[in-house]
Design an enzyme around this catalytic site. Sequence first.
Site, PDB file in Angstrom:
ATOM      1  N   LYS A 179       0.831  -1.208   0.000  1.00 36.05           N
ATOM      2  CA  LYS A 179       0.000   0.000   0.000  1.00 36.05           C
ATOM      3  C   LYS A 179       0.865   1.258   0.000  1.00 36.05           C
ATOM      4  O   LYS A 179       0.631   2.199  -0.763  1.00 36.05           O
ATOM      5  CB  LYS A 179      -0.916   0.009   1.243  1.00 36.05           C
ATOM      6  CG  LYS A 179      -1.821  -1.211   1.340  1.00 36.05           C
ATOM      7  CD  LYS A 179      -2.680  -1.183   2.590  1.00 36.05           C
ATOM      8  CE  LYS A 179      -1.930  -1.147   3.905  1.00 36.05           C
ATOM      9  NZ  LYS A 179      -1.096  -2.349   4.147  1.00 36.05           N
TER      10      LYS A 179
ATOM     11  N   ARG B  65      -8.599   1.424   9.509  1.00 39.86           N
ATOM     12  CA  ARG B  65      -8.259   0.048   9.876  1.00 39.86           C
ATOM     13  C   ARG B  65      -9.339  -0.603  10.721  1.00 39.86           C
ATOM     14  O   ARG B  65      -9.186  -1.768  11.091  1.00 39.86           O
ATOM     15  CB  ARG B  65      -6.957   0.037  10.671  1.00 39.86           C
ATOM     16  CG  ARG B  65      -5.717  -0.303   9.818  1.00 39.86           C
ATOM     17  CD  ARG B  65      -4.535  -0.065  10.687  1.00 39.86           C
ATOM     18  NE  ARG B  65      -3.380  -0.856  10.454  1.00 39.86           N
ATOM     19  CZ  ARG B  65      -2.279  -0.380   9.851  1.00 39.86           C
ATOM     20  NH1 ARG B  65      -2.280   0.800   9.300  1.00 39.86           N
ATOM     21  NH2 ARG B  65      -1.205  -1.123   9.789  1.00 39.86           N
TER      22      ARG B  65
ATOM     23  N   ARG C 127      11.967  -5.906   4.297  1.00 38.77           N
ATOM     24  CA  ARG C 127      11.715  -4.479   4.014  1.00 38.77           C
ATOM     25  C   ARG C 127      12.728  -3.606   4.743  1.00 38.77           C
ATOM     26  O   ARG C 127      12.990  -3.781   5.924  1.00 38.77           O
ATOM     27  CB  ARG C 127      10.300  -4.120   4.487  1.00 38.77           C
ATOM     28  CG  ARG C 127      10.034  -2.633   4.510  1.00 38.77           C
ATOM     29  CD  ARG C 127       8.565  -2.313   4.572  1.00 38.77           C
ATOM     30  NE  ARG C 127       7.932  -2.567   5.848  1.00 38.77           N
ATOM     31  CZ  ARG C 127       6.652  -2.336   6.106  1.00 38.77           C
ATOM     32  NH1 ARG C 127       5.856  -1.870   5.167  1.00 38.77           N
ATOM     33  NH2 ARG C 127       6.158  -2.594   7.302  1.00 38.77           N
TER      34      ARG C 127
HETATM   35  P1  ADP Z   1       2.449  -1.832   3.179  1.00 38.32           P
HETATM   36  O1  ADP Z   1       2.481  -0.322   3.115  1.00 38.32           O
HETATM   37  O2  ADP Z   1       1.187  -2.414   2.598  1.00 38.32           O
HETATM   38  O3  ADP Z   1       2.726  -2.374   4.549  1.00 38.32           O
HETATM   39  P2  ADP Z   1       4.919  -1.679   1.614  1.00 38.32           P
HETATM   40  O4  ADP Z   1       4.504  -0.808   0.476  1.00 38.32           O
HETATM   41  O5  ADP Z   1       5.795  -1.084   2.670  1.00 38.32           O
HETATM   42  O6  ADP Z   1       3.615  -2.405   2.270  1.00 38.32           O
HETATM   43  O7  ADP Z   1       5.643  -2.963   0.984  1.00 38.32           O
HETATM   44  C1  ADP Z   1       6.169  -4.007   1.827  1.00 38.32           C
HETATM   45  C2  ADP Z   1       7.477  -4.542   1.226  1.00 38.32           C
HETATM   46  O8  ADP Z   1       7.201  -5.206  -0.005  1.00 38.32           O
HETATM   47  C3  ADP Z   1       8.518  -3.449   0.888  1.00 38.32           C
HETATM   48  O9  ADP Z   1       9.802  -3.981   1.137  1.00 38.32           O
HETATM   49  C4  ADP Z   1       8.297  -3.185  -0.613  1.00 38.32           C
HETATM   50  O10 ADP Z   1       9.514  -2.775  -1.238  1.00 38.32           O
HETATM   51  C5  ADP Z   1       7.870  -4.563  -1.103  1.00 38.32           C
HETATM   52  N1  ADP Z   1       6.874  -4.510  -2.201  1.00 38.32           N
HETATM   53  C6  ADP Z   1       5.844  -3.630  -2.338  1.00 38.32           C
HETATM   54  N2  ADP Z   1       5.125  -3.919  -3.445  1.00 38.32           N
HETATM   55  C7  ADP Z   1       5.692  -5.018  -4.003  1.00 38.32           C
HETATM   56  C8  ADP Z   1       5.410  -5.809  -5.168  1.00 38.32           C
HETATM   57  N3  ADP Z   1       4.355  -5.521  -5.945  1.00 38.32           N
HETATM   58  N4  ADP Z   1       6.215  -6.864  -5.439  1.00 38.32           N
HETATM   59  C9  ADP Z   1       7.255  -7.165  -4.630  1.00 38.32           C
HETATM   60  N5  ADP Z   1       7.610  -6.464  -3.533  1.00 38.32           N
HETATM   61  C10 ADP Z   1       6.821  -5.395  -3.203  1.00 38.32           C
HETATM   62  P1  AMP Z   2       1.797   0.667   9.239  1.00 37.75           P
HETATM   63  O1  AMP Z   2       2.942   1.605   9.024  1.00 37.75           O
HETATM   64  O2  AMP Z   2       0.584   1.041   8.451  1.00 37.75           O
HETATM   65  O3  AMP Z   2       2.183  -0.777   9.053  1.00 37.75           O
HETATM   66  O4  AMP Z   2       1.361   0.828  10.775  1.00 37.75           O
HETATM   67  C1  AMP Z   2       2.254   0.535  11.831  1.00 37.75           C
HETATM   68  C2  AMP Z   2       1.503   0.501  13.154  1.00 37.75           C
HETATM   69  O5  AMP Z   2       0.941   1.797  13.444  1.00 37.75           O
HETATM   70  C3  AMP Z   2       0.310  -0.469  13.227  1.00 37.75           C
HETATM   71  O6  AMP Z   2       0.712  -1.797  13.540  1.00 37.75           O
HETATM   72  C4  AMP Z   2      -0.541   0.184  14.332  1.00 37.75           C
HETATM   73  O7  AMP Z   2       0.013  -0.086  15.621  1.00 37.75           O
HETATM   74  C5  AMP Z   2      -0.349   1.667  14.069  1.00 37.75           C
HETATM   75  N1  AMP Z   2      -1.365   2.214  13.129  1.00 37.75           N
HETATM   76  C6  AMP Z   2      -1.144   2.729  11.893  1.00 37.75           C
HETATM   77  N2  AMP Z   2      -2.288   3.131  11.332  1.00 37.75           N
HETATM   78  C7  AMP Z   2      -3.274   2.846  12.224  1.00 37.75           C
HETATM   79  C8  AMP Z   2      -4.699   2.997  12.223  1.00 37.75           C
HETATM   80  N3  AMP Z   2      -5.351   3.522  11.184  1.00 37.75           N
HETATM   81  N4  AMP Z   2      -5.378   2.587  13.327  1.00 37.75           N
HETATM   82  C9  AMP Z   2      -4.745   2.075  14.392  1.00 37.75           C
HETATM   83  N5  AMP Z   2      -3.418   1.879  14.456  1.00 37.75           N
HETATM   84  C10 AMP Z   2      -2.678   2.268  13.388  1.00 37.75           C
END
Ligand code: ADP
Ligand code: AMP
Length: 218
Positions: free
Chosen positions: A13, A85, A124
């Site tokens: 995302k 969320r 990551r």
């Molecule tokens: P989220 O915001 O949903 O937690 P991230 O955008 O941080 O996820 O992505 C999680 C990990 O996966 C990062 O290391 C990113 O570089 C990698 N990643 C994101 N999209 C893809 C994809 N389509 N294919 C492979 N790796 C990806």
């Molecule tokens: P993220 O960076 O989106 O993976 O979020 C990291 C952490 O922040 C989560 O595991 C939650 O503890 C907190 N967090 C982020 N967004 C929210 C949300 N919308 N509601 C509640 N907790 C959140």
Amino acid sequence: MRLVFLGPPGAGKGTQARILSERFGARQISTGDILRDNQERQTDLGHMAESYMQRGDLVPDALIVKMIEAELAECSNFIMDGFPRTVAQAEALDALLKERRLALDAAVLFAANPQTLVARLTSRWTNPRTGRTYNTITDPPRVPGVDDEDGGPLMQRDDDRPETVIRRLEVYDAQTKPLVAFYRATGRLVEVDALQPVDTVTAQILKVAVSAQPQATS
Ligand code: ADP
Ligand code: AMP
């Protein structure tokens, strides 16, 4: 453009929000990034959120909704990644938008399987200054541990350790998954296959959620 990105941690995302918000001049609103920034600056919000984030639990709705109210006061074009969320957060967002006579264009569900998510999160690396993420397997930086853009150090998030990742995935299933039905019921849900490469996922989002959108500015 007004989009929310739904999906489990690691689905991509943040990666897509960054690409599309730059391309369309919309604001990326990442609640996780905002909370981590508050922790870094040792604000009251940062202190209140800390223990929840360390465990992989959600921060209470009241704190999150207050944060979003402040963000939305300043902009009407956005991509939200990591919010809402819970159903209570989604209802609060609808109410805030209604007050301003705005509506969401779509909620984009990033579909992925747990094995891929664990692999992605544990490989990551993040630039804490900009939120840009890399992946040591699929998208490594040119120099290990160093950001390509600003040359500063990359870090691994504390909550990307395997045991916390498992907890975050459980929390997603229990508290965030009900949002799929919430947005489907109001005809706002679209879905993309998050297992595809980054460019393919971007193209899918453009097709299902933003093809009809004008190039907007925030
Ligand atoms: P989220 O915001 O949903 O937690 P991230 O955008 O941080 O996820 O992505 C999680 C990990 O996966 C990062 O290391 C990113 O570089 C990698 N990643 C994101 N999209 C893809 C994809 N389509 N294919 C492979 N790796 C990806
Ligand atoms: P993220 O960076 O989106 O993976 O979020 C990291 C952490 O922040 C989560 O595991 C939650 O503890 C907190 N967090 C982020 N967004 C929210 C949300 N919308 N509601 C509640 N907790 C959140």
